[in-house]
Design a protein around this motif. Sequence first.
Motif, PDB file in Angstrom:
ATOM      1  N   LEU A  97      23.733  -3.616   3.940  1.00  0.00           N
ATOM      2  CA  LEU A  97      22.870  -3.426   3.026  1.00  0.00           C
ATOM      3  C   LEU A  97      23.169  -1.766   2.331  1.00  0.00           C
ATOM      4  N   VAL A  98      22.955  -1.485   4.005  1.00  0.00           N
ATOM      5  CA  VAL A  98      22.778   0.038   3.955  1.00  0.00           C
ATOM      6  C   VAL A  98      23.689   0.668   4.758  1.00  0.00           C
ATOM      7  N   SER A  99      24.577   1.629   4.708  1.00  0.00           N
ATOM      8  CA  SER A  99      25.304   2.306   5.736  1.00  0.00           C
ATOM      9  C   SER A  99      25.439   3.574   5.758  1.00  0.00           C
ATOM     10  N   VAL A 100      25.460   4.159   6.258  1.00  0.00           N
ATOM     11  CA  VAL A 100      26.433   5.895   5.909  1.00  0.00           C
ATOM     12  C   VAL A 100      26.672   6.338   7.085  1.00  0.00           C
ATOM     13  N   ALA A 101      26.991   7.048   6.537  1.00  0.00           N
ATOM     14  CA  ALA A 101      28.195   8.133   7.602  1.00  0.00           C
ATOM     15  C   ALA A 101      27.941   9.170   7.440  1.00  0.00           C
ATOM     16  N   LYS A 126      14.099   3.383  -0.078  1.00  0.00           N
ATOM     17  CA  LYS A 126      12.636   3.163   1.724  1.00  0.00           C
ATOM     18  C   LYS A 126      14.233   3.100   2.982  1.00  0.00           C
ATOM     19  N   LEU A 127      14.855   2.195   2.723  1.00  0.00           N
ATOM     20  CA  LEU A 127      16.357   1.555   3.379  1.00  0.00           C
ATOM     21  C   LEU A 127      16.526   3.232   3.710  1.00  0.00           C
ATOM     22  N   ALA A 128      17.225   3.475   2.648  1.00  0.00           N
ATOM     23  CA  ALA A 128      17.861   4.532   2.540  1.00  0.00           C
ATOM     24  C   ALA A 128      17.838   5.974   3.236  1.00  0.00           C
ATOM     25  N   LYS A 129      16.703   6.024   2.759  1.00  0.00           N
ATOM     26  CA  LYS A 129      15.540   7.213   3.413  1.00  0.00           C
ATOM     27  C   LYS A 129      15.999   7.192   4.373  1.00  0.00           C
TER      28      LYS A 129
END
Length: 339
Positions: free
Chosen positions: A242-246, A312-315
């Motif tokens: 749904l959201v991923s962050v590297a 909001k989830l990404a933040k």
Amino acid sequence: MNNFGYKQAEDTREAISLIEHNETAKFVAGGTNLIDLWKYNIANPSQLIDINHLAELSEIKTLEHGGLRLGAGVKNADTAYHPVVEHQYPLLSKAILAGASAQIRNMASNGGNLLQRTRCYYFYDAEVPCNKRIPGSGCPAKDGYNRIHAILGTSEHCIAVFPSDMCVALAALDAVVNITGPTGNRSIAFADFHRLPDNRPDLDNNLKKDELITSIDLPEKGFAANYAYLKLRDRHSYAFALVSVATALELKGNTIEDVKIALGGVAHKPWRSTEAEEFLKGKAANAENFSIAADLILQGAKGFGYNEFKIKLAKKAIIRNGLMALNPESQLPGAQPSA
């Protein structure tokens, strides 16, 4: 499934020649996405050109300048567990292992990972319009069920997302894609390889039809000391983000000297903000500064109803992942990031 021909290419030159003269031919390596597209009548190749045995695509080797070259034909699992990748580029290893399943990672190739297509359910339903499948037919996702869709870089023609985990790490590491074709060899910075939808969402990337990815180059700096990859999804395994962050950090004490942040699951390509990265340089590595950077990364983010929660989830994910990167051991099961 339609009838098709099959040819095992002897080398890259033959592979290029075969596809150059057959508009509906396709290269096949792992085939993990191609077979799905075929089953759903999205792709119907007249010939498969097997590139699995090409020596030029099958190596992982250190470059003279200290970087690493990943052969396009090397399997994702072999890449993730390669000792140099694990030691020097652990962010990439972690991102690869977050994707798909062990069986798929054993089959999927590095080059194929870059070329996989969206998992938008409207794209996979041949009975409904889709601008990515049939340009000009419409985008039912905008007003439909769009929980998994994009919040950044969208256009009126498409709000699909690019599904790769591996590519989010490659974007953060400033990789370079090496390509060969009828007119010779060329290289593309990873940031320029994938496209935003604009008015041509059917074009996922800037690879030409008769070109072949041969390898992916990583720079010498792998951010091995401070890194994190966070993938938020509906279930713990075999699910797209749904959201991923590297996040990759270079620290002096608690001060950020260099930083790379890339997002997945939010756009038509891995998403980066140089403005946010420049803001963080010289700042303390803390939740307050990661929060400001998150707002910069998410400037212009727009939900379409069911996917508005992603903003909001990404933040929260960007802040959490920044804190996790301060102590990579915090990514072990059960560990909590420090505040």
